[in-house]
Scaffold this motif. Structure first.
Motif, PDB file in Angstrom:
ATOM      1  N   PRO A   2      73.419 -20.777  14.992  1.00  0.00           N
ATOM      2  CA  PRO A   2      71.367 -21.387  14.500  1.00  0.00           C
ATOM      3  C   PRO A   2      72.865 -22.274  12.801  1.00  0.00           C
ATOM      4  N   GLY A   3      72.558 -22.400  12.435  1.00  0.00           N
ATOM      5  CA  GLY A   3      73.272 -23.496  11.557  1.00  0.00           C
ATOM      6  C   GLY A   3      73.988 -24.517  11.997  1.00  0.00           C
ATOM      7  N   ALA A   4      74.396 -24.565  13.122  1.00  0.00           N
ATOM      8  CA  ALA A   4      75.637 -25.894  13.493  1.00  0.00           C
ATOM      9  C   ALA A   4      76.010 -26.474  13.311  1.00  0.00           C
ATOM     10  N   ARG A   5      76.085 -28.192  12.599  1.00  0.00           N
ATOM     11  CA  ARG A   5      75.841 -29.139  12.922  1.00  0.00           C
ATOM     12  C   ARG A   5      76.022 -29.739  13.894  1.00  0.00           C
ATOM     13  N   VAL A   6      75.541 -30.404  14.553  1.00  0.00           N
ATOM     14  CA  VAL A   6      75.946 -30.908  16.345  1.00  0.00           C
ATOM     15  C   VAL A   6      76.284 -31.953  16.043  1.00  0.00           C
ATOM     16  N   ALA A   7      77.113 -32.340  16.462  1.00  0.00           N
ATOM     17  CA  ALA A   7      77.655 -33.819  16.994  1.00  0.00           C
ATOM     18  C   ALA A   7      77.827 -34.604  18.243  1.00  0.00           C
ATOM     19  N   THR A   8      77.041 -35.976  18.018  1.00  0.00           N
ATOM     20  CA  THR A   8      77.030 -36.292  19.078  1.00  0.00           C
ATOM     21  C   THR A   8      76.773 -38.293  18.360  1.00  0.00           C
ATOM     22  N   ARG A   9      76.696 -39.135  19.927  1.00  0.00           N
ATOM     23  CA  ARG A   9      77.360 -40.213  19.275  1.00  0.00           C
ATOM     24  C   ARG A   9      75.143 -40.549  19.199  1.00  0.00           C
ATOM     25  N   THR A  10      74.485 -40.110  19.523  1.00  0.00           N
ATOM     26  CA  THR A  10      73.082 -40.370  19.401  1.00  0.00           C
ATOM     27  C   THR A  10      71.732 -39.349  18.612  1.00  0.00           C
ATOM     28  N   PRO A  11      72.337 -38.549  17.504  1.00  0.00           N
ATOM     29  CA  PRO A  11      71.321 -37.886  16.700  1.00  0.00           C
ATOM     30  C   PRO A  11      70.274 -38.095  16.641  1.00  0.00           C
ATOM     31  N   ALA A  12      69.176 -37.043  17.101  1.00  0.00           N
ATOM     32  CA  ALA A  12      67.737 -37.519  17.123  1.00  0.00           C
ATOM     33  C   ALA A  12      67.500 -36.139  16.449  1.00  0.00           C
ATOM     34  N   ALA A  13      67.112 -35.458  16.087  1.00  0.00           N
ATOM     35  CA  ALA A  13      66.740 -34.530  16.261  1.00  0.00           C
ATOM     36  C   ALA A  13      68.057 -32.882  14.939  1.00  0.00           C
ATOM     37  N   PRO A  14      66.906 -32.628  14.467  1.00  0.00           N
ATOM     38  CA  PRO A  14      67.397 -31.814  12.721  1.00  0.00           C
ATOM     39  C   PRO A  14      68.498 -31.435  13.427  1.00  0.00           C
ATOM     40  N   GLY A  15      69.511 -31.272  12.036  1.00  0.00           N
ATOM     41  CA  GLY A  15      71.192 -30.585  12.193  1.00  0.00           C
ATOM     42  C   GLY A  15      71.783 -31.501  13.401  1.00  0.00           C
ATOM     43  N   GLN A  16      72.126 -32.336  13.654  1.00  0.00           N
ATOM     44  CA  GLN A  16      72.499 -33.246  14.306  1.00  0.00           C
ATOM     45  C   GLN A  16      73.213 -34.245  13.727  1.00  0.00           C
ATOM     46  N   VAL A  17      73.882 -35.102  13.456  1.00  0.00           N
ATOM     47  CA  VAL A  17      75.150 -35.701  13.281  1.00  0.00           C
ATOM     48  C   VAL A  17      75.781 -36.618  13.995  1.00  0.00           C
ATOM     49  N   ARG A  18      75.824 -38.194  13.433  1.00  0.00           N
ATOM     50  CA  ARG A  18      76.527 -38.903  14.355  1.00  0.00           C
ATOM     51  C   ARG A  18      77.993 -39.018  14.398  1.00  0.00           C
TER      52      ARG A  18
END
Length: 269
Positions: free
Chosen positions: A21-37
């Protein structure tokens, strides 16, 4: 510890993020809280994704024969990161270049772990070529009668979570398998038994396998994957470890249990 999960919407990353919980989710297309490009092809995204991060779950760029230069550049920017957990593979030996060069890079970080899982059970579901074979009733590989310690991605994520959060850094490599080594014919027989539908395995040569895989990925990478099948044929993956239980305190899930659970969550056709 604040953790960046690279590939956080993927097979192991999504399961790991759910455990942290609270991890920063790295993704090419962030679309939700907690996600980063984050995009391996866009180094300008590295700095923002790393801001305030002290631990990283590192999945190297997919489909790249030699990811070492870009991973080395990323780690050079990760000045505040104390702990890195690398997702590698049991099929990739350490080397001076290519995927095999990544463990040495990770060991330059103060706290580290290298995960070397065997082939994923999830390959038999979803969009993977093996899963397409399951749906068609014929799995095609170049593995012959070679056996694999297929492992559930959820078990890999559980080991990764401990490697990222245990007070004492692991500073080791973890070879991760399921509880038994199976040939693709064995896996097909289990699927047939659970579904009541005949699924077979057909083994082909490496050249034919390369041509089949090259329909969906670059030929050079297809040849690499077909070569891994040949390694399986020669016995390279015919082993079982107790890593999941040793690290998490619970046994790894069997292929039968995995596929039975998959069927229970899959709507009837």
């Amino acid at each position: 510890m604040s953790v960046l999960v690279i590939g956080g919407t993927g097979t192991t990353g999504s399961r790991l993020a759910a455990l942290l919980p609270g991890a920063r989710v790295a993704t090419r297309t962030p679309a939700a809280p907690g996600q980063v490009r984050f995009d391996w092809d866009v180094p300008a995204t590295f700095e923002g994704a790393l801001d305030g991060v002290h631990g990283v779950y590192l999945i190297p760029p997919v489909g790249v024969v030699d990811p070492a230069p870009v991973v080395e550049s990323f780690l050079a920017q990760a000045r505040l990161v104390r702990r890195v957990v690398l997702l590698s593979s049991s099929a990739v030996p350490e080397s001076a270049s290519g995927m095999g060069a990544l463990p040495a890079l990770v060991r330059t970080v103060p706290e580290w772990a290298v995960l070397r899982p065997s082939w994923f059970m999830q390959n038999f579901t979803g969009d993977h070529q093996v899963a397409a074979g399951v749906r068609d009733g014929e799995i095609v590989t170049a593995t012959g009668d070679g056996r694999v310690g297929f492992v559930d991605a959820a078990d890999i994520a559980a080991v990764a979570a401990r490697a990222l959060t245990d007070p004492v850094p692991h500073n080791t490599e973890h070879v991760i398998t399921g509880p038994e080594a199976l040939g693709y014919s064995d896996a097909a027989a289990i699927i047939s038994d659970l579904t009541g539908r005949v699924v077979r395995h057909r083994s082909v040569g490496a050249e034919e396998m390369t041509e089949r895989i090259a329909r969906s990925v670059p030929r050079q990478f297809a040849a690499l994957l077909a070569g891994l099948d040949e390694d399986i044929r020669a016995g390279a993956e015919d082993r079982v470890t107790t890593t999941v239980e040793d690290v998490t305190g619970r046994p790894a899930r069997s292929f039968r249990a995995f596929y039975q659970d998959f069927l229970s969550r899959t709507p009837a056709a």
